[in-house]
Design an enzyme around this catalytic site. Structure first.
Site, PDB file in Angstrom:
ATOM      1  N   ALA A  32       6.801 -36.955 -10.573  1.00  0.00           N
ATOM      2  CA  ALA A  32       6.667 -37.298 -11.983  1.00  0.00           C
ATOM      3  C   ALA A  32       6.410 -38.798 -12.072  1.00  0.00           C
ATOM      4  O   ALA A  32       7.115 -39.600 -11.446  1.00  0.00           O
ATOM      5  CB  ALA A  32       7.944 -36.924 -12.729  1.00  0.00           C
ATOM      6  N   LEU A  78      18.944 -29.568  -7.473  1.00  0.00           N
ATOM      7  CA  LEU A  78      17.726 -28.954  -6.916  1.00  0.00           C
ATOM      8  C   LEU A  78      17.764 -27.424  -6.958  1.00  0.00           C
ATOM      9  O   LEU A  78      17.293 -26.766  -6.031  1.00  0.00           O
ATOM     10  CB  LEU A  78      17.484 -29.438  -5.474  1.00  0.00           C
ATOM     11  CG  LEU A  78      17.318 -30.937  -5.271  1.00  0.00           C
ATOM     12  CD1 LEU A  78      17.130 -31.244  -3.787  1.00  0.00           C
ATOM     13  CD2 LEU A  78      16.135 -31.477  -6.064  1.00  0.00           C
ATOM     14  N   THR A 103      16.748 -40.261  -2.638  1.00  0.00           N
ATOM     15  CA  THR A 103      16.810 -39.530  -3.915  1.00  0.00           C
ATOM     16  C   THR A 103      18.149 -38.810  -4.053  1.00  0.00           C
ATOM     17  O   THR A 103      18.751 -38.794  -5.138  1.00  0.00           O
ATOM     18  CB  THR A 103      15.648 -38.503  -3.970  1.00  0.00           C
ATOM     19  OG1 THR A 103      14.428 -39.234  -3.904  1.00  0.00           O
ATOM     20  CG2 THR A 103      15.683 -37.681  -5.235  1.00  0.00           C
ATOM     21  N   GLU A 141       0.845  -1.199   0.000  1.00  0.00           N
ATOM     22  CA  GLU A 141       0.000   0.000   0.000  1.00  0.00           C
ATOM     23  C   GLU A 141       0.880   1.248   0.000  1.00  0.00           C
ATOM     24  O   GLU A 141       0.615   2.217  -0.713  1.00  0.00           O
ATOM     25  CB  GLU A 141      -0.903   0.029   1.249  1.00  0.00           C
ATOM     26  CG  GLU A 141      -1.915  -1.103   1.322  1.00  0.00           C
ATOM     27  CD  GLU A 141      -1.377  -2.304   2.086  1.00  0.00           C
ATOM     28  OE1 GLU A 141      -0.172  -2.607   1.986  1.00  0.00           O
ATOM     29  OE2 GLU A 141      -2.180  -2.950   2.776  1.00  0.00           O
TER      30      GLU A 141
END
Ligand SMILES: NC(=O)c1ccc[n+]([C@@H]2O[C@H](COP(=O)([O-])OP(=O)(O)OC[C@H]3O[C@@H](n4cnc5c(N)ncnc54)[C@H](OP(=O)(O)O)[C@@H]3O)[C@@H](O)[C@H]2O)c1
Length: 376
Positions: A167, A217, A209, A65
């Site tokens: 995925a 990453l 992983t 604002e």
């Protein structure tokens, strides 16, 4: 308060949508504050003119604002302000934004979401109305809270907003047993993943992983390299090799290891390599929840869990997932495929959200049924 005319209503929706787009610019860059957008408009319909724009500044201050009021100068007098989140009403370093809007002579304020912060909730609106400003609460739209969902989650649940992304191949697998890294999704979808990373405070993977794929990453989209979030490896027993790329690049991109050995000498080599340590007391759902509740204290309000399947299952089981992003590809992995978690294939307690095709991959989002609402 009188209902807005249809022309006014169309203006309100159009400028609120523009203010939301503007707010996206600083998502992930405003520390514990939400990234909010403000647009100041004079006139209506074809004669409407934007006289000021503001997005929460980097680091969280000044609020949008004030940025928009500074941009507009004296043109703010008599304007309508479109603000994506209720203006603050508490005395911070710079005084309440609700009062700043009043002092600048703004006569109408359209607000896109209520602020659940107890110091603000409803008080920003009351301050404006008390000063004779016409306030419209336009608390609608699927994505009203999306630009500040981490902030909402911290206030409503005391933990970051968690997106679980996986995925999945055409035959329902997320990787191949014992084999090399399998690229399940294609290049176009992968760029979308990098874009999503850029808006997150942290990306998390399990140590399985980190060992199998040796990932970086990071966000590697041209121009957005500096937007790589904090990387977190859930590694209770400190199995992550010191030669892993995540450790080797820890000086350049912040890296945390969540481990039961956070306070032990066993963690010293990781500390020396530039990694931070995040306390994790054990394997069960309560330990996972405690780790998440700790994260806002180190500035993490949004997390993307990028697998693997064991960590994904743990998050789903603990009820700590707010959005699932399932990327279905045309690849067939075959009999050595590692099965995708059932909770990602058929989410329970989630409703279908956005769905798009990126190249040959189908990107489907699922939103938690009891998502933190920006409208209450
Ligand atoms: N398609 C995709 O989207 C995708 C994404 C990521 C990975 N992958 C594939 O998935 C495979 C790896 O799978 P994964 O299941 O072994 O890996 P993972 O989930 O990344 O890591 C598993 C390890 O994380 C730790 N862990 C998991 N849940 C925990 C919990 N609740 N509390 C504490 N620690 C926890 C355990 O470490 P300790 O055993 O040391 O206790 C566990 O063995 C690879 O083939 C990789 O390519 C696919």
């Amino acid at each position: 308060m009188a209902e807005p005319s249809s022309r006014q209503d169309a203006d309100d929706r159009r400028f609120m949508a523009a203010a939301r787009r503007l707010s996206l610019r600083h998502v992930g860059l405003t520390a514990e504050n939400p990234s909010v957008g403000t647009i100041l408009v004079q006139g209506t319909g074809a004669g409407a003119e934007v006289v000021g724009r503001g997005v929460t500044a980097l680091g969280g201050r000044p609020h949008s604002e004030r940025v928009a009021l500074r941009d507009a100068g004296t043109a703010a007098r008599g304007a309508t302000a479109y603000v994506t989140l209720e203006p603050c009403a508490h005395q911070g370093r710079t005084g309440p934004c609700a009062n700043a809007l009043v002092a600048a002579g703004v006569t109408r304020v359209v607000i896109g979401a209520a602020d659940p912060d107890p110091r603000v909730n409803g008080r920003g609106i009351a301050t404006l109305r008390g000063a004779g400003v016409d306030v419209r609460e336009l608390f609608e739209g699927e994505d009203a809270g999306r630009p500040f969902e981490g902030f909402l989650s911290r206030l409503c649940r005391g933990r970051p907003h968690v997106t679980l992304k996986m995925a999945i191949s055409a035959d329902g697998a997320v990787g191949r047993l014992g084999g090399d890294r399998v690229g399940v999704s294609g290049p176009i979808a992968n760029r979308q993943v990098h874009l999503m990373r850029a808006g997150m405070d942290a990306i998390m993977v399990g140590v399985g992983t980190a060992i199998a794929d040796d990932p970086l990453l990071t966000c590697r989209l041209p121009g957005l390299e500096a937007r790589s979030p904090i990387r977190i490896v859930v590694d209770p027993q400190l199995r992550l090799p010191l030669g892993a790329r995540l450790v080797q690049t820890a000086d350049a991109v912040p890296t945390l290891i969540a481990t039961t050995h956070a306070a032990d000498a066993a963690a010293d080599p990781y500390r020396k390599a530039g990694c931070g340590l995040l306390p994790l007391e054990g394997y069960d759902a309560d330990h996972l929840r405690a780790m998440l509740r700790f994260m806002p204290s180190v500035g993490i309000q949004t997390v993307m869990v990028e697998g693997g399947p064991a960590l994904a299952n743990a998050f789903l089981w603990a009820g700590q997932v707010d959005r699932i992003v399932a990327l279905r590809s045309e690849l067939v992995i075959g009999e050595l495929g590692i099965p995708a978690p059932a909770g990602v294939l058929k989410p329970q307690g989630f409703r279908l959200g956005r769905s798009e095709r990126f190249g040959t991959d189908v990107w489907t989002e699922w939103e938690r049924n009891d998502a933190c609402s920006p409208g209450s």
